[in-house]
Design a protein around this motif. Structure first.
Motif, PDB file in Angstrom:
ATOM      1  N   THR A  25       0.835  -1.187   0.000  1.00 43.27           N
ATOM      2  CA  THR A  25       0.000   0.000   0.000  1.00 43.27           C
ATOM      3  C   THR A  25       0.880   1.251   0.000  1.00 43.27           C
ATOM      4  O   THR A  25       1.806   1.361   0.776  1.00 43.27           O
ATOM      5  CB  THR A  25      -0.906   0.016   1.244  1.00 43.27           C
ATOM      6  OG1 THR A  25      -1.685  -1.167   1.234  1.00 43.27           O
ATOM      7  CG2 THR A  25      -1.800   1.232   1.246  1.00 43.27           C
ATOM      8  N   LYS A  93     -13.977   1.217   1.777  1.00 46.13           N
ATOM      9  CA  LYS A  93     -14.165   2.535   1.163  1.00 46.13           C
ATOM     10  C   LYS A  93     -13.062   3.492   1.592  1.00 46.13           C
ATOM     11  O   LYS A  93     -12.558   3.441   2.707  1.00 46.13           O
ATOM     12  CB  LYS A  93     -15.531   3.110   1.540  1.00 46.13           C
ATOM     13  CG  LYS A  93     -15.642   3.635   2.973  1.00 46.13           C
ATOM     14  CD  LYS A  93     -16.988   4.289   3.212  1.00 46.13           C
ATOM     15  CE  LYS A  93     -17.059   4.906   4.602  1.00 46.13           C
ATOM     16  NZ  LYS A  93     -18.368   5.543   4.859  1.00 46.13           N
ATOM     17  N   ARG A  94     -12.687   4.348   0.666  1.00 48.02           N
ATOM     18  CA  ARG A  94     -11.727   5.408   0.934  1.00 48.02           C
ATOM     19  C   ARG A  94     -11.823   6.397  -0.226  1.00 48.02           C
ATOM     20  O   ARG A  94     -12.316   6.035  -1.306  1.00 48.02           O
ATOM     21  CB  ARG A  94     -10.310   4.866   1.081  1.00 48.02           C
ATOM     22  CG  ARG A  94      -9.758   4.192  -0.161  1.00 48.02           C
ATOM     23  CD  ARG A  94      -8.411   3.533   0.089  1.00 48.02           C
ATOM     24  NE  ARG A  94      -8.531   2.364   0.927  1.00 48.02           N
ATOM     25  CZ  ARG A  94      -7.530   1.497   1.121  1.00 48.02           C
ATOM     26  NH1 ARG A  94      -6.360   1.713   0.549  1.00 48.02           N
ATOM     27  NH2 ARG A  94      -7.695   0.447   1.888  1.00 48.02           N
ATOM     28  N   PRO A  95     -11.398   7.635  -0.051  1.00 51.48           N
ATOM     29  CA  PRO A  95     -11.538   8.636  -1.120  1.00 51.48           C
ATOM     30  C   PRO A  95     -10.899   8.221  -2.434  1.00 51.48           C
ATOM     31  O   PRO A  95     -11.353   8.618  -3.498  1.00 51.48           O
ATOM     32  CB  PRO A  95     -10.861   9.872  -0.527  1.00 51.48           C
ATOM     33  CG  PRO A  95     -11.014   9.710   0.952  1.00 51.48           C
ATOM     34  CD  PRO A  95     -10.878   8.238   1.189  1.00 51.48           C
ATOM     35  N   ASP A 118     -20.445   9.109  -0.399  1.00 55.90           N
ATOM     36  CA  ASP A 118     -18.988   9.012  -0.282  1.00 55.90           C
ATOM     37  C   ASP A 118     -18.268   9.361  -1.580  1.00 55.90           C
ATOM     38  O   ASP A 118     -17.033   9.360  -1.616  1.00 55.90           O
ATOM     39  CB  ASP A 118     -18.605   7.585   0.133  1.00 55.90           C
ATOM     40  CG  ASP A 118     -19.084   7.234   1.532  1.00 55.90           C
ATOM     41  OD1 ASP A 118     -19.171   8.146   2.372  1.00 55.90           O
ATOM     42  OD2 ASP A 118     -19.369   6.049   1.773  1.00 55.90           O
ATOM     43  N   THR A 345      -9.192  10.426  -7.112  1.00 61.11           N
ATOM     44  CA  THR A 345     -10.282  10.202  -6.170  1.00 61.11           C
ATOM     45  C   THR A 345     -11.456   9.535  -6.879  1.00 61.11           C
ATOM     46  O   THR A 345     -11.547   9.531  -8.116  1.00 61.11           O
ATOM     47  CB  THR A 345     -10.762  11.529  -5.575  1.00 61.11           C
ATOM     48  OG1 THR A 345     -11.366  12.319  -6.625  1.00 61.11           O
ATOM     49  CG2 THR A 345      -9.626  12.307  -4.934  1.00 61.11           C
TER      50      THR A 345
END
Length: 436
Positions: A25, A93-95, A118, A345
């Motif tokens: 990551t 989930k993440r931006p 989101d 994003t």
């Protein structure tokens, strides 16, 4: 026709996160989450899809990523359970999430509002809420290349051609055997509208999850109703069970047509010779002759990095996983042309989805010429052409038995979609956005 390694960790009560991270990551990687199911009653169908999805991104990384941006992929096992699907979404989930693939109509329904809030795109390719094709109300949901309403209309179109024209549908009987869930219920309103328009009688038959008990249903279909044609919206073991039971009552296989989720090798091989002649819809090619699939074999499997067995490469559901991943990759590629060749994003990748124009030249560049049709998405139209073709099982292979079939989008389906989207907007207090 060509048409961080995480291991296993508890998620909520039971959902599990599976490691398929290709690289560590890092901030310079584009994150792609996968809501898949390798466990539960539908695992035999979910696994090859998940393997194709994963292998495609491994192949892209082996070729340098997308404009040099590598993909970080992480998968969560939903077991085709709505609650687990929501838990997996919240975990992943993440931006910077490129797009969510729920791989379940029920999970898609549960995630639409969350993902929209989101600002994460939802790719429900060939499933989910058909009304979400209206991008003015559903800016983050994409239903390309076809919805269940298009699928229902295509099946009736194909039946009409085989009966000598729509005028010959009057007085005919068309049955629907469907998974008794949000998924299976999606085509009912369309088939009811088509029955009223063309004068055939419509006979729906729900089948309870997971679909192993169908004997009484098929006795009624085969001995009492005796429909001229039968459509199926099934999944997993329901499909092969239906084929076996249809054969047991002598129902003609060449008049039995499944939606694209009822037309894989997993659906027909358990029925053996009884499945010969059975038909289904599809919207992509099978086999391994496409350059992108050859790259997966040479760069991923030959390198000992295949997610699953080599022999499943080229099968229907494996290739559908490839198609899903390829569309997401192309949305990222398109968005990079708008926002820069860096990790983006979800909101920026949504722009890429809405500008998606996968024409023949682009398919050639992607190594997928002949694998699928061109796809063009706009702000207002998140479905595209809605076209599919009919394929038939010959005992060993799926063979196309129709050209690409055009659904009646402008005259029937799009007005229905816009009305359903307007109803949803009114219920949720959404002000539809303007699309130029």
């Amino acid at each position: 026709m060509k048409f961080k390694a995480l291991g296993l960790a508890a998620l909520g009560a039971a959902a599990m996160v599976t490691a398929t991270a290709f690289t560590a990551t890092a901030a310079d990687k584009q994150f792609v989450p996968g809501l898949m199911y390798r466990s539960g009653p539908y695992a035999p169908n979910g696994i090859p899809f998940a393997n194709g999805f994963s292998d495609y991104f491994k192949m892209r990384n082996a070729k340098g990523g997308i404009n040099g941006v590598e993909i970080e992929y992480e998968e969560c096992d939903t077991a085709y359970n709505n609650d687990r699907g929501v838990e997996c979404y919240e975990r992943l989930k993440r931006p910077g999430a490129a797009a969510i693939t729920p791989l379940s109509t029920g999970i898609t329904y549960a995630l639409i509002d969350r993902a929209t809030a989101d600002k994460i795109p939802v790719l429900s390719m060939g499933y989910g809420r058909t009304a979400a094709s209206d991008g003015t109300v559903f800016p983050y949901v994409f239903t390309l290349p076809a919805t269940y309403w298009s699928g229902a209309d295509i099946i009736v179109n194909y039946i009409a051609k085989n009966e000598g024209g729509y005028e010959n549908l009057k007085g005919k009987k068309i049955a629907l055997v469907y998974h008794d869930s949000a998924y299976g219920k999606e085509p009912i309103a369309t088939l009811e509208a088509l029955a009223e328009k063309h004068g055939f009688s419509f006979h729906p038959f729900p089948v309870a999850h997971p679909g192993l008990e169908q004997k009484a249903t098929w006795l009624q279909i085969g001995r009492q109703v005796r429909p001229d044609w039968t459509a199926m919206w099934g999944w997993g073991v329901m499909n092969s069970t239906a084929i076996k039971e249809a054969a047991a009552v002598g129902y003609p296989m060449d008049r039995f047509i499944g939606i694209w989720w009822s037309g894989s090798e997993q659906d027909v091989t358990p029925a053996g010779a009884q499945a010969v002649g059975y038909k289904s819809l599809n919207f992509h090619g099978t086999g391994t002759e496409y350059p992108a699939i050859q790259d997966i074999l040479s760069l991923v499997h030959d390198a000992g990095n295949g997610t699953g067995p080599r022999e499943e490469v080229g099968t229907v559901l494996y290739n559908r996983g490839v198609m899903n991943a390829a569309v997401i990759a192309e949305a990222i590629h398109t968005a990079q042309g708008m926002h820069g060749q860096t990790p983006l994003t979800g909101e920026q990748i949504r722009d890429g989805f809405e500008a998606l124009n996968i024409d023949e030249a682009r398919l050639e560049a992607m190594g997928l010429a002949g694998f699928m049709e061109s796809i063009q998405i706009t702000c207002a139209d998140h479905e595209g052409t809605g076209r599919a073709f009919v394929q038939q099982w010959d005992g060993s292979n799926w063979t196309p038995v129709s050209d690409w079939v055009e659904p009646n989008r402008s005259g029937l389906l799009r007005p229905m979609i816009e009305q359903a989207a307007a109803d949803y907007a009114a219920e949720k207090g959404i002000t539809p956005r303007a699309c130029n």
